[in-house]
Write a protein that holds these residues in place. Structure first.
Motif, PDB file in Angstrom:
ATOM      1  N   SER A  34       1.264  -1.358  -0.358  1.00 47.48           N
ATOM      2  CA  SER A  34      -0.043  -0.132  -0.130  1.00 47.48           C
ATOM      3  C   SER A  34       1.122   1.234   0.002  1.00 47.48           C
ATOM      4  O   SER A  34       1.582   0.689   0.397  1.00 47.48           O
ATOM      5  CB  SER A  34      -0.607  -0.066   1.055  1.00 47.48           C
ATOM      6  OG  SER A  34      -0.317   0.120   2.334  1.00 47.48           O
ATOM      7  N   GLN A  35       0.330   2.273   0.199  1.00 51.13           N
ATOM      8  CA  GLN A  35       1.187   3.902  -0.193  1.00 51.13           C
ATOM      9  C   GLN A  35       1.367   4.034   1.310  1.00 51.13           C
ATOM     10  O   GLN A  35       2.323   5.183   0.410  1.00 51.13           O
ATOM     11  CB  GLN A  35      -0.285   4.834  -0.535  1.00 51.13           C
ATOM     12  CG  GLN A  35      -0.368   4.680  -1.938  1.00 51.13           C
ATOM     13  CD  GLN A  35      -1.327   5.626  -2.593  1.00 51.13           C
ATOM     14  OE1 GLN A  35      -0.702   6.895  -3.027  1.00 51.13           O
ATOM     15  NE2 GLN A  35      -2.633   5.443  -2.392  1.00 51.13           N
ATOM     16  N   GLU A  60       6.004   4.679  -2.067  1.00 53.56           N
ATOM     17  CA  GLU A  60       5.703   5.432  -3.274  1.00 53.56           C
ATOM     18  C   GLU A  60       5.958   5.662  -4.334  1.00 53.56           C
ATOM     19  O   GLU A  60       7.588   5.057  -4.505  1.00 53.56           O
ATOM     20  CB  GLU A  60       6.295   7.268  -2.427  1.00 53.56           C
ATOM     21  CG  GLU A  60       5.734   7.887  -3.110  1.00 53.56           C
ATOM     22  CD  GLU A  60       5.992   9.232  -2.702  1.00 53.56           C
ATOM     23  OE1 GLU A  60       6.922   9.502  -1.606  1.00 53.56           O
ATOM     24  OE2 GLU A  60       5.855  10.304  -2.783  1.00 53.56           O
ATOM     25  N   ASP A  87      -2.319   5.675  -7.367  1.00 58.70           N
ATOM     26  CA  ASP A  87      -2.041   5.210  -5.906  1.00 58.70           C
ATOM     27  C   ASP A  87      -0.385   5.517  -6.747  1.00 58.70           C
ATOM     28  O   ASP A  87       0.842   5.663  -5.856  1.00 58.70           O
ATOM     29  CB  ASP A  87      -1.861   3.906  -5.666  1.00 58.70           C
ATOM     30  CG  ASP A  87      -1.551   2.993  -6.090  1.00 58.70           C
ATOM     31  OD1 ASP A  87      -1.887   2.651  -7.497  1.00 58.70           O
ATOM     32  OD2 ASP A  87      -1.730   2.192  -5.712  1.00 58.70           O
ATOM     33  N   HIS A 126       2.359   7.878  -9.504  1.00 56.85           N
ATOM     34  CA  HIS A 126       2.526   9.333  -9.588  1.00 56.85           C
ATOM     35  C   HIS A 126       3.420   9.668 -10.499  1.00 56.85           C
ATOM     36  O   HIS A 126       4.288   8.612 -10.893  1.00 56.85           O
ATOM     37  CB  HIS A 126       2.844  10.331  -7.823  1.00 56.85           C
ATOM     38  CG  HIS A 126       1.996   9.929  -7.403  1.00 56.85           C
ATOM     39  ND1 HIS A 126       0.575  10.849  -7.397  1.00 56.85           N
ATOM     40  CD2 HIS A 126       2.022   9.016  -5.719  1.00 56.85           C
ATOM     41  CE1 HIS A 126      -0.215  10.902  -6.614  1.00 56.85           C
ATOM     42  NE2 HIS A 126       0.326   8.990  -5.469  1.00 56.85           N
TER      43      HIS A 126
END
Ligand code: PGA
Length: 253
Positions: A34-35, A39, A59, A61
């Motif tokens: 998960s975030q 990242e 999620d 970028h």
């Protein structure tokens, strides 16, 4: 200390629109932590940024691979930081060795770019790293410190900076730094930040490793205490990028 693991994918000057769509759908189907744990930021060539941003899972970028050193205007061929902000591109890679060495970007020029991009509201992946000649001459830390100093001289808020330590001899060569070699430079760089910037910046700034990271070597590298993630080139175009993202889990152990 809360340095969230960071995995960047630097696509460099690769891809057609069709290939880019395939990579995005591979990424969108990947099962990753998960975030809160990792990242993920991918960096396609400029022309594909809107396409990737539109189709990529929310999620993950995007980052540009460069931007101009000052406000836009009469600079043919350049892309300004303001344009990236206007398109909601949150990140930019600056000072990659392929630009420092091939295009002659100096430490000062890179420092100016980092400061300008941050001032416009972008987050920056700032790259540093020594050549093979510099390593063999025993000047690795001197080189990396000078590159970092040119940034530190111009930047006071480090909260939106990730430092990518990328030894030039390891980039695209398949000759990855050993975990001990990476840890040594990351640790020295953190000490440099402590001595020359602040203890807080040293403790909180993520220092990621780049140079021939792949699905096979990522866990051992990521397990080093001062390695906070990766900047991945070649392997970021392949399904093994998902395995590299999963290496974030080594920090939980
Ligand atoms: P590589 O590139 O993973 O293909 O060695 C890394 C980089 O240049 O960021």
């Amino acid at each position: 200390m809360g340095r969230k693991f960071f995995v960047g994918g630097n696509w460099k000057c690769n891809g057609t629109a069709e290939e880019v769509k395939k990579i995005v759908s591979m990424l969108n189907g990947g099962q990753v932590p998960s975030q809160d744990v990792v990242e993920v930021v991918v960096s396609p060539p400029f022309v594909f940024l809107p396409l990737v941003k539109a189709e990529l899972r929310s999620d993950f970028h995007v980052a540009a691979q460069n931007c101009w050193v000052k406000k836009g205007g009469a600079y043919t061929g350049e892309i300004s930081a303001e344009m990236l902000v206007n398109l909601d591109i949150p990140w930019v890679i600056l000072g990659h060795s392929e630009r420092r060495l091939i295009l002659g970007e100096s430490n000062e020029f890179v420092g100016d770019k980092v400061a300008y991009a941050l001032a416009q509201g972008l987050k920056v992946i700032a790259c540093v790293g020594e050549t093979l000649e510099q390593r063999e001459a025993g000047t690795t830390m001197e080189v990396v410190a000078a590159q970092t100093k040119a940034i530190a001289d111009r930047v006071s808020d480090w909260s939106n900076v990730v430092i990518a330590y990328e030894p030039v001899w390891a980039i695209g060569t398949g000759k990855v730094a050993t975990p001990a070699q990476a840890q040594e430079v990351h640790c020295e760089l953190r000490k440099w930040l402590q001595a020359n910037v602040s203890a807080d910046v040293a403790a909180t700034t993520r220092i990621i490793y780049g140079g021939s990271v792949n699905g096979g070597n990522c866990k051992e590298l990521g397990g080093q205490p001062d390695v906070d993630g990766f900047l991945v080139g070649g392997a970021s175009l392949k399904p093994e990028f998902i395995d590299i993202i999963k290496a974030a889990e080594v920090k939980k152990a």
